[in-house]
Motif scaffolding. Structure first.
Motif, mmCIF file in Angstrom:
data_model
loop_
_atom_site.group_PDB
_atom_site.id
_atom_site.type_symbol
_atom_site.label_atom_id
_atom_site.label_comp_id
_atom_site.label_asym_id
_atom_site.label_seq_id
_atom_site.Cartn_x
_atom_site.Cartn_y
_atom_site.Cartn_z
ATOM 1 N N PRO A 164 42.849 42.433 33.743
ATOM 2 C CA PRO A 164 43.837 42.729 34.784
ATOM 3 C C PRO A 164 45.190 43.045 34.153
ATOM 4 C CG PRO A 164 43.456 40.370 34.631
ATOM 5 C CD PRO A 164 42.478 41.023 33.702
ATOM 6 N N GLU A 165 45.914 44.016 34.734
ATOM 7 C CA GLU A 165 47.261 44.300 34.244
ATOM 8 C C GLU A 165 48.119 43.059 34.442
ATOM 9 O OE1 GLU A 165 48.930 47.759 36.043
ATOM 10 O OE2 GLU A 165 47.358 49.060 35.281
ATOM 11 N N ASN A 166 48.900 42.730 33.435
ATOM 12 C CA ASN A 166 49.748 41.532 33.500
ATOM 13 C C ASN A 166 48.944 40.311 33.925
ATOM 14 O OD1 ASN A 166 52.258 42.798 32.783
ATOM 15 N ND2 ASN A 166 52.111 43.835 34.743
ATOM 16 N N GLY A 167 47.788 40.140 33.311
ATOM 17 C CA GLY A 167 46.929 39.024 33.681
ATOM 18 C C GLY A 167 46.270 38.380 32.484
ATOM 19 N N ALA A 168 45.564 37.303 32.740
ATOM 20 C CA ALA A 168 44.866 36.556 31.697
ATOM 21 C C ALA A 168 43.447 36.252 32.157
ATOM 22 C CB ALA A 168 45.607 35.266 31.373
ATOM 23 N N ARG A 169 42.543 36.221 31.195
ATOM 24 C CA ARG A 169 41.153 35.856 31.465
ATOM 25 C C ARG A 169 40.661 34.923 30.382
ATOM 26 N NH1 ARG A 169 37.130 40.653 32.205
ATOM 27 N NH2 ARG A 169 35.779 38.851 32.506
ATOM 28 N N GLY A 170 39.700 34.103 30.746
ATOM 29 C CA GLY A 170 39.060 33.218 29.789
ATOM 30 C C GLY A 170 37.688 33.754 29.415
ATOM 31 N N PHE A 171 37.293 33.486 28.188
ATOM 32 C CA PHE A 171 35.989 33.913 27.687
ATOM 33 C C PHE A 171 35.406 32.802 26.833
ATOM 34 C CE2 PHE A 171 38.514 37.674 28.336
ATOM 35 C CZ PHE A 171 37.645 38.523 29.016
ATOM 36 N N THR A 172 34.081 32.727 26.809
ATOM 37 C CA THR A 172 33.387 31.793 25.939
ATOM 38 C C THR A 172 32.524 32.592 24.985
ATOM 39 O OG1 THR A 172 33.337 30.069 27.642
ATOM 40 C CG2 THR A 172 31.765 29.861 25.823
ATOM 41 N N LEU A 173 32.798 32.446 23.705
ATOM 42 C CA LEU A 173 31.976 33.070 22.675
ATOM 43 C C LEU A 173 30.975 32.020 22.210
ATOM 44 C CD1 LEU A 173 34.805 34.805 20.623
ATOM 45 C CD2 LEU A 173 33.522 35.706 22.571
ATOM 46 N N LEU A 210 33.187 28.826 21.492
ATOM 47 C CA LEU A 210 34.628 28.914 21.337
ATOM 48 C C LEU A 210 35.188 29.474 22.629
ATOM 49 C CD1 LEU A 210 37.185 28.776 19.534
ATOM 50 C CD2 LEU A 210 36.681 31.133 18.843
ATOM 51 N N ASP A 211 36.007 28.686 23.309
ATOM 52 C CA ASP A 211 36.641 29.114 24.549
ATOM 53 C C ASP A 211 38.006 29.698 24.215
ATOM 54 O OD1 ASP A 211 34.586 28.256 26.327
ATOM 55 O OD2 ASP A 211 35.247 26.203 26.027
ATOM 56 N N ILE A 212 38.243 30.921 24.708
ATOM 57 C CA ILE A 212 39.484 31.612 24.387
ATOM 58 C C ILE A 212 40.151 32.133 25.656
ATOM 59 C CG2 ILE A 212 38.629 32.248 22.104
ATOM 60 C CD1 ILE A 212 38.317 35.139 23.128
ATOM 61 N N ILE A 213 41.441 32.425 25.532
ATOM 62 C CA ILE A 213 42.237 33.056 26.580
ATOM 63 C C ILE A 213 42.740 34.379 26.028
ATOM 64 C CG2 ILE A 213 44.325 32.906 28.003
ATOM 65 C CD1 ILE A 213 44.225 29.823 27.414
ATOM 66 N N ILE A 214 42.623 35.433 26.824
ATOM 67 C CA ILE A 214 43.249 36.704 26.478
ATOM 68 C C ILE A 214 44.256 37.008 27.570
ATOM 69 C CG2 ILE A 214 42.940 39.173 26.109
ATOM 70 C CD1 ILE A 214 40.209 38.560 24.951
ATOM 71 N N TRP A 215 45.485 37.285 27.141
ATOM 72 C CA TRP A 215 46.603 37.551 28.056
ATOM 73 C C TRP A 215 47.087 38.969 27.781
ATOM 74 C CZ3 TRP A 215 51.514 33.945 28.052
ATOM 75 C CH2 TRP A 215 52.348 34.275 29.135
ATOM 76 N N LEU A 216 47.072 39.797 28.804
ATOM 77 C CA LEU A 216 47.524 41.171 28.703
ATOM 78 C C LEU A 216 48.829 41.311 29.473
ATOM 79 C CD1 LEU A 216 46.859 44.161 27.881
ATOM 80 C CD2 LEU A 216 45.831 44.374 30.148
ATOM 81 N N ALA A 217 49.887 41.664 28.773
ATOM 82 C CA ALA A 217 51.193 41.860 29.415
ATOM 83 C C ALA A 217 51.511 43.342 29.400
ATOM 84 C CB ALA A 217 52.278 41.082 28.683
ATOM 85 N N GLY A 218 51.877 43.874 30.543
ATOM 86 C CA GLY A 218 52.181 45.293 30.658
ATOM 87 C C GLY A 218 50.931 46.077 30.995
ATOM 88 N N ASN A 219 51.043 47.394 30.904
ATOM 89 C CA ASN A 219 49.897 48.244 31.187
ATOM 90 C C ASN A 219 49.962 49.521 30.373
ATOM 91 O OD1 ASN A 219 51.642 50.082 32.662
ATOM 92 N ND2 ASN A 219 51.584 48.606 34.320
ATOM 93 N N GLY A 220 48.854 50.204 30.288
ATOM 94 C CA GLY A 220 48.781 51.449 29.530
ATOM 95 C C GLY A 220 49.130 51.260 28.065
ATOM 96 N N ARG A 221 49.806 52.246 27.504
ATOM 97 C CA ARG A 221 50.175 52.196 26.087
ATOM 98 C C ARG A 221 51.206 51.114 25.771
ATOM 99 N NH1 ARG A 221 48.944 56.472 22.701
ATOM 100 N NH2 ARG A 221 47.700 58.086 23.690
#
Length: 125
Positions: A16-25, A34-45
Motif C-alpha cells: 500500500p502507498e504510505n503503508g506497512a505490511r507484515g510478512f513471515t519468511l 522470521l517475521d518482518i515489517i516492510i514500510w513504504l513511504a511515498g509512491n512511485g519513484r
C-alpha cells in the motif's frame, strides 16, 4: 533463524502507498521463521522502503495485534500495540517504554519489481 539466501518477499505493487505490511519468511524446518515489517513511504519513484524485524525491543513481542496494523492513524510512525511504543521511519523508538532503543533494520532491495531480502547478519542476542 535467519535466511542464508536471498528471499523474495512481495511485489512492490502489492504494497500500500504510505503503508506497512507484515510478512513471515520460513525455512525448511517448521521452527525456522522470521517475521518482518516492510514500510513504504511515498509512491512511485519517490517511494522509500524500510524493513525491520517485527519484534519490539521492549518485550520482544510483534508490533501488531491485527494483521498489517502497524502504523499510527496519520501513517507517520510504527506503533507497538502491546505497550504503545512509537518508532520513526528509521526504527528509532521516540516514545514509550523502550525510548532510545531501535527496531532491528533490514537491508531490502528491489529486483524486477519485487522486494527482496538479501542475506545479512542476524541481530546479536
Amino acid at each position: 533463524w535467519w535466511p542464508a539466501e536471498t528471499r523474495m518477499v512481495c511485489a512492490v505493487a502489492d504494497m500500500p502507498e504510505n503503508g506497512a505490511r507484515g510478512f513471515t519468511l520460513t525455512g525448511a524446518d517448521k521452527n525456522q521463521r522470521l517475521d518482518i515489517i516492510i514500510w513504504l513511504a511515498g509512491n512511485g519513484r519517490e517511494a522509500v522502503l524500510r524493513g525491520f524485524v517485527n519484534k519490539c525491543p521492549h518485550m520482544g513481542l510483534p508490533l501488531e495485534t491485527f494483521p498489517d496494523r502497524f502504523l499510527s492513524a496519520d501513517g507517520e510512525r510504527l506503533i507497538c500495540s502491546a505497550h504503545g511504543a512509537q518508532f520513526d521511519f528509521d526504527g528509532a523508538c521516540f516514545a514509550g517504554p523502550c525510548k532510545g532503543a531501535h527496531l532491528y533494520p533490514l537491508d531490502l532491495g528491489i529486483e524486477n519489481g519485487v522486494i527482496i531480502l538479501p542475506p545479512q547478519n542476524p541481530p546479536q542476542k
